[in-house]
Design a protein around this motif. Sequence first.
Motif, PDB file in Angstrom:
ATOM      1  N   ARG A   7       0.857  -1.195   0.000  1.00  0.00           N
ATOM      2  CA  ARG A   7       0.000   0.000   0.000  1.00  0.00           C
ATOM      3  C   ARG A   7       0.885   1.233   0.000  1.00  0.00           C
ATOM      4  NH1 ARG A   7      -0.163  -1.409   5.610  1.00  0.00           N
ATOM      5  NH2 ARG A   7      -1.976  -2.748   5.317  1.00  0.00           N
ATOM      6  N   LYS A   8       0.352   2.350  -0.456  1.00  0.00           N
ATOM      7  CA  LYS A   8       1.084   3.613  -0.370  1.00  0.00           C
ATOM      8  C   LYS A   8       0.795   4.235   0.991  1.00  0.00           C
ATOM      9  CE  LYS A   8       2.222   7.827  -2.893  1.00  0.00           C
ATOM     10  NZ  LYS A   8       3.653   7.510  -2.846  1.00  0.00           N
ATOM     11  N   LEU A   9       1.833   4.569   1.711  1.00  0.00           N
ATOM     12  CA  LEU A   9       1.671   5.085   3.067  1.00  0.00           C
ATOM     13  C   LEU A   9       1.444   6.597   3.051  1.00  0.00           C
ATOM     14  CD1 LEU A   9       4.531   3.031   4.733  1.00  0.00           C
ATOM     15  CD2 LEU A   9       2.077   2.634   4.961  1.00  0.00           C
ATOM     16  N   PRO A  10       0.747   7.124   4.050  1.00  0.00           N
ATOM     17  CA  PRO A  10       0.526   8.572   4.116  1.00  0.00           C
ATOM     18  C   PRO A  10       1.832   9.311   4.347  1.00  0.00           C
ATOM     19  CG  PRO A  10      -0.151   7.527   6.159  1.00  0.00           C
ATOM     20  CD  PRO A  10       0.150   6.415   5.196  1.00  0.00           C
ATOM     21  N   GLU A 109       2.298 -10.375  16.195  1.00  0.00           N
ATOM     22  CA  GLU A 109       1.539 -10.366  14.953  1.00  0.00           C
ATOM     23  C   GLU A 109       2.449  -9.994  13.786  1.00  0.00           C
ATOM     24  OE1 GLU A 109      -1.748  -7.732  15.497  1.00  0.00           O
ATOM     25  OE2 GLU A 109      -2.685  -8.947  17.083  1.00  0.00           O
ATOM     26  N   LYS A 110       1.951 -10.165  12.571  1.00  0.00           N
ATOM     27  CA  LYS A 110       2.757  -9.895  11.386  1.00  0.00           C
ATOM     28  C   LYS A 110       2.981  -8.381  11.228  1.00  0.00           C
ATOM     29  CE  LYS A 110      -0.983  -9.567   7.959  1.00  0.00           C
ATOM     30  NZ  LYS A 110      -1.512 -10.087   6.680  1.00  0.00           N
ATOM     31  N   PRO A 111       4.021  -7.982  10.491  1.00  0.00           N
ATOM     32  CA  PRO A 111       4.301  -6.560  10.286  1.00  0.00           C
ATOM     33  C   PRO A 111       3.144  -5.810   9.629  1.00  0.00           C
ATOM     34  CG  PRO A 111       6.194  -7.882   9.628  1.00  0.00           C
ATOM     35  CD  PRO A 111       5.059  -8.844   9.879  1.00  0.00           C
ATOM     36  N   ASP A 112       2.961  -4.560  10.053  1.00  0.00           N
ATOM     37  CA  ASP A 112       1.965  -3.668   9.462  1.00  0.00           C
ATOM     38  C   ASP A 112       2.521  -2.250   9.603  1.00  0.00           C
ATOM     39  OD1 ASP A 112      -0.238  -1.878   9.018  1.00  0.00           O
ATOM     40  OD2 ASP A 112      -1.609  -3.555   9.338  1.00  0.00           O
ATOM     41  N   MET A 113       3.093  -1.739   8.520  1.00  0.00           N
ATOM     42  CA  MET A 113       3.819  -0.475   8.600  1.00  0.00           C
ATOM     43  C   MET A 113       2.906   0.725   8.856  1.00  0.00           C
ATOM     44  SD  MET A 113       6.935  -1.495   8.298  1.00  0.00           S
ATOM     45  CE  MET A 113       7.865   0.008   8.057  1.00  0.00           C
ATOM     46  N   TYR A 114       1.693   0.704   8.306  1.00  0.00           N
ATOM     47  CA  TYR A 114       0.801   1.835   8.566  1.00  0.00           C
ATOM     48  C   TYR A 114       0.423   1.880  10.046  1.00  0.00           C
ATOM     49  CZ  TYR A 114      -3.183   4.898   8.867  1.00  0.00           C
ATOM     50  OH  TYR A 114      -4.037   5.904   9.272  1.00  0.00           O
ATOM     51  N   LYS A 115       0.012   0.740  10.585  1.00  0.00           N
ATOM     52  CA  LYS A 115      -0.305   0.699  12.021  1.00  0.00           C
ATOM     53  C   LYS A 115       0.915   1.078  12.854  1.00  0.00           C
ATOM     54  CE  LYS A 115      -4.021  -2.744  11.968  1.00  0.00           C
ATOM     55  NZ  LYS A 115      -4.434  -4.107  12.441  1.00  0.00           N
TER      56      LYS A 115
END
Length: 342
Positions: A7-10, A109-115
């Motif tokens: 995804r594209k991050l903010p 949990e698995k990586p989640d860069m936005y979170k």
Amino acid sequence: MSMVFERKLPIPQEVKQQYPLSDQIEKLIEKRADEIKNIFTGASDKLILVIGPCSADNEDSVIDYISRLRKVQDKVEDKIFIIPRIYTNKPRTTGDGYKGMLHQPNPNEKPDMYKGIVAIRQLHMRALNETGFSCADEMLYPENYRYLSDILAYVAIGARSVENQQHRLTASGIDIPVGMKNPTSGDISVMMNSITAAQHKHTFIYRGWEVHSGGNPLAHAILRGYVNKHGQSMPNYHYEDLVHLAETYAESGLANPAVIVDTNHANSGKKYLEQIRIAKEVLHSCRHDADVKKMVKGFMIESYIEDGAQKIGENTYGKSITDPCLGWEKTERLILDMADLL
């Protein structure tokens, strides 16, 4: 295909607008920034203590720990200025393992860069709102610094990043102290070159923009020990090391000669209990040389609620899941003892 685009991050500006700072907190950050600057420029003779967990892996236990620091800070505020560590990016020697809250807000949990981006901003904001502390973080990824640029009190650049051009140039555009660690090889000239680069003006590409930096006169050294050709940890906090660094600074012509001594990592051989002895030895060295005393601005100490370290999934509250740390009782005693020695 070697990379999958999730995804594209903010951009940082969008995240800051979603999670803004109040006027009161902005004034608090500015006040603390002025106090820290006075220490690095010599206008204040307080000692800086960058202290906290090796990695900030759990929001509640990190805030619990920092709340305890708040009470100790009130006891030693005339001598010691505490900057809690909230290290949300964790460099890995081999690349494997837990990479910090930015990657995994929940280590199980698995990586989640936005979170992760949201989680690290919220954690730093919670520390400010609940304890009044602006904190330190490591700039592992220069392009991510802007997500926290309005919050941080102190930035560290690690031993594996200190030779990187983008880290050096980004540091030159930061208006708070940036500590440059000596590389794992121990070559002091590499660290000094990084400080020189960070203190000068530059034009470079950052997050897709052409930017101009004004130079950071508060860029300084961090001694963290090194590894010799046999893979053995070697310290560089002894009196002779400090005298040599003071002489090197004198020859360099750099602004605001300063060093923060990292009491863990290769300086302790990752024997976390040695941090107590190392801090006291450095303070003893300061009493024997005026130039060393003037140059040593403080310490970096890895500390948490419980002694030692644990594996991910063991879930002991307030215990490091990366490098082992001093527990709270020993930490509190050390801070009070250091204040007595000053």
